[in-house]
Design a protein around this motif. Structure first.
Motif, short mmCIF file in Angstrom:
data_model
loop_
_atom_site.label_atom_id
_atom_site.label_comp_id
_atom_site.label_asym_id
_atom_site.label_seq_id
_atom_site.Cartn_x
_atom_site.Cartn_y
_atom_site.Cartn_z
N ASP A 15 29.47 -3.72 124.87
CA ASP A 15 30.64 -3.76 123.98
C ASP A 15 31.95 -3.75 124.77
N GLY A 16 32.75 -4.77 124.56
CA GLY A 16 34.01 -4.90 125.28
C GLY A 16 33.94 -5.82 126.47
N VAL A 17 32.72 -6.07 126.98
CA VAL A 17 32.52 -6.98 128.12
C VAL A 17 31.79 -8.24 127.67
N ILE A 18 30.61 -8.07 127.08
CA ILE A 18 29.84 -9.21 126.57
C ILE A 18 30.34 -9.63 125.19
N ASN A 19 30.52 -8.66 124.32
CA ASN A 19 30.97 -8.93 122.95
C ASN A 19 32.23 -8.14 122.64
N ASP A 30 28.52 -9.13 113.04
CA ASP A 30 29.63 -8.43 113.69
C ASP A 30 29.67 -8.66 115.20
N PHE A 31 28.69 -9.39 115.71
CA PHE A 31 28.57 -9.61 117.16
C PHE A 31 29.28 -10.90 117.53
N GLN A 32 30.37 -10.76 118.25
CA GLN A 32 31.20 -11.91 118.66
C GLN A 32 31.31 -11.92 120.18
N PHE A 33 30.74 -12.94 120.81
CA PHE A 33 30.82 -13.03 122.26
C PHE A 33 32.27 -13.16 122.72
N VAL A 34 32.62 -12.42 123.77
CA VAL A 34 33.91 -12.62 124.41
C VAL A 34 33.91 -14.03 125.00
N PRO A 35 34.93 -14.84 124.74
CA PRO A 35 34.94 -16.23 125.20
C PRO A 35 34.66 -16.35 126.71
N GLY A 36 33.77 -17.28 127.04
CA GLY A 36 33.45 -17.57 128.44
C GLY A 36 32.39 -16.69 129.05
N THR A 37 31.92 -15.69 128.30
CA THR A 37 30.98 -14.73 128.87
C THR A 37 29.63 -15.36 129.20
N LEU A 38 29.08 -16.12 128.30
CA LEU A 38 27.76 -16.69 128.54
C LEU A 38 27.79 -17.67 129.72
N ALA A 39 28.83 -18.50 129.79
CA ALA A 39 28.94 -19.43 130.91
C ALA A 39 29.09 -18.67 132.23
#
Length: 199
Positions: A15-19, A30-39
């Motif tokens: 929480d706060g890093v991935i989502n 309610d789970f929203q990936f922080v932009p660019g995290t998966l890449a």
């Protein structure tokens, strides 16, 4: 040599890093990936890091959601990581809290960050070399857990990827970036991680 089989890891707070940290996230909606995290995680995977999520989940202990809710969301998250080319080697969580928890979860444990228990368990389970690993977190407790576990690279990120973290937060951090995506793009961090790759 047995040590040659050990892998280096990129430990990731959730929480706060991935989502985005909406507070006690346990539902997919309610789970929203922080932009660019998966890449960014896919790039870390290509660079030879085992990806390991370590997350305090006191919402379980507080009775806000159950273990089944947490594991259901985690299974979905794992699938999203895998589909993005960033398979997770492990996901570790701590459901405890020393005060604000139901009796069966109320304890001063060795797994709740800033304690290093989740990192140490992952190192044992997954044959990880903590001395060549890096942690990405957005709280002082993340950084303190990495220090206690012996991870030399400790990267403090801005919560939810919104802005750079406060300069006075977590003085033991070795680098600071607004987001995981910016950290992974950084040539200075790449050089630091590569320098430590064969230590």
């Amino acid at each position: 040599m047995p040590g040659q089989a050990l892998r280096r890891a990129a430990f990731l707070d959730r929480d706060g890093v991935i989502n985005v940290d909406h507070g006690y996230v346990f539902r997919r909606e309610d789970f929203q990936f922080v932009p660019g995290t998966l890449a960014a995680c896919a790039q870390l995977h290509r660079r030879g890091f085992a990806l390991v999520v370590i997350t305090n989940q006191s919402g379980i202990g507080r009775g806000l959601y159950g273990e089944d809710d947490y594991h259901g969301l985690t299974d979905w998250m794992r699938a999203e990581f895998a589909a993005a080319g960033a398979p997770l080697a492990g996901v570790y969580h701590c459901p405890h809290h020393p005060q604000a928890a139901r009796p069966e979860y109320q304890r001063a444990c060795d797994c709740r960050k800033p304690a290093p228990g989740m990192l140490l368990a992952a190192a044992r389970d997954l044959s990880l070399d903590l001395a060549r690993s890096v942690l990405f977190g957005d709280k002082a407790s993340d950084i303190e857990a990495a220090v206690a576990a012996g991870a030399p690279q400790r990267v403090l990120l801005g919560t939810d990827g919104r802005a750079a973290p406060p300069a006075d937060l977590a003085p033991q951090a070795t680098a600071r970036f607004p987001s995981l995506a910016e950290a992974v793009r950084s040539e200075s961090l790449r050089a630091a991680l590569d320098e430590n790759a064969h230590a």
